[in-house]
Write an enzyme that holds these catalytic residues in place. Structure first.
Site, PDB file in Angstrom:
ATOM      1  N   ASP A  16       0.850  -1.189   0.000  1.00  0.00           N
ATOM      2  CA  ASP A  16       0.000   0.000   0.000  1.00  0.00           C
ATOM      3  C   ASP A  16       0.892   1.248   0.000  1.00  0.00           C
ATOM      4  O   ASP A  16       2.114   1.146  -0.145  1.00  0.00           O
ATOM      5  CB  ASP A  16      -0.955  -0.026   1.197  1.00  0.00           C
ATOM      6  N   GLN A  17       0.318   2.421   0.183  1.00  0.00           N
ATOM      7  CA  GLN A  17       1.081   3.664   0.135  1.00  0.00           C
ATOM      8  C   GLN A  17       2.125   3.775   1.233  1.00  0.00           C
ATOM      9  O   GLN A  17       3.082   4.527   1.111  1.00  0.00           O
ATOM     10  CB  GLN A  17       0.138   4.871   0.210  1.00  0.00           C
TER      11      GLN A  17
END
Length: 140
Positions: A16-17
Site C-alpha cells: 500500500d502507500q
C-alpha cells in the site's frame, strides 16, 4: 504434524502507500505456502485437479501482528496439525520476516470437492498416503 516452509519477497505492487504488504495479499501468501507444502510432499495441486479433486476455500481467519514491508524476504510456514479425515483440510500459516519475527498467523480451511459430481468428497488416497507418515510417528 506436517510443516513446510517457503520464502516470498514482498514486491512493490503488493504494498500500500505506506510500503506495507496490503492486507488482502496475505491470503495469497498462504496459498503459495499451501501449494509449496503439497509440492514438498511430491504432489501438486495440478495433479489433484487432474485426479478430479478441487480444493476451494471454505473459511479464512487471519491475525496481523506487525506489517510485512516492501522488499522483505518473508518465510511462510505452513502447518497441518492434524491428519485430515473426511472432506476438510485445515492449513495453519505463519509469516516471519528475515529477523524471525512473527508478523502474521492464519488458518485456512479448504474442502475436497468433486467438480463433476458437484459435491464434497474425501481426501484422495494418494495425498493421504503422503501425509500419514508425518502423523504416525511415535504412535506405532
Amino acid at each position: 504434524m506436517f510443516a513446510a516452509t517457503t520464502q516470498i519477497r514482498v514486491r512493490y505492487g503488493e504494498t500500500d502507500q505506506m510500503g506495507y504488504l496490503y492486507y488482502g495479499n496475505y491470503a495469497l501468501y498462504y496459498e503459495v505456502g499451501r501449494a509449496e507444502a503439497i509440492r514438498q510432499l511430491g504432489f501438486s495441486y495440478r495433479q489433484l485437479e487432474e485426479m478430479g479433486t478441487m480444493m476451494p476455500v471454505a473459511e479464512l481467519h487471519t491475525h496481523y501482528f506487525r506489517p510485512a514491508l516492501y522488499d522483505d524476504l518473508i518465510t511462510v510456514k505452513t502447518i497441518l496439525k492434524e491428519l485430515p479425515e473426511g472432506a476438510k483440510i485445515q492449513f495453519h500459516s505463519e509469516l516471519y520476516n528475515e529477523e524471525g519475527v512473527l508478523l502474521n498467523k492464519g488458518i485456512t480451511t479448504l474442502v475436497f470437492y468433486d467438480p463433476k459430481e458437484k459435491r464434497r468428497t474425501n481426501m484422495p488416497a494418494e495425498l493421504y498416503d503422503r501425509l500419514a507418515p508425518f502423523f504416525n510417528q511415535g504412535h506405532e
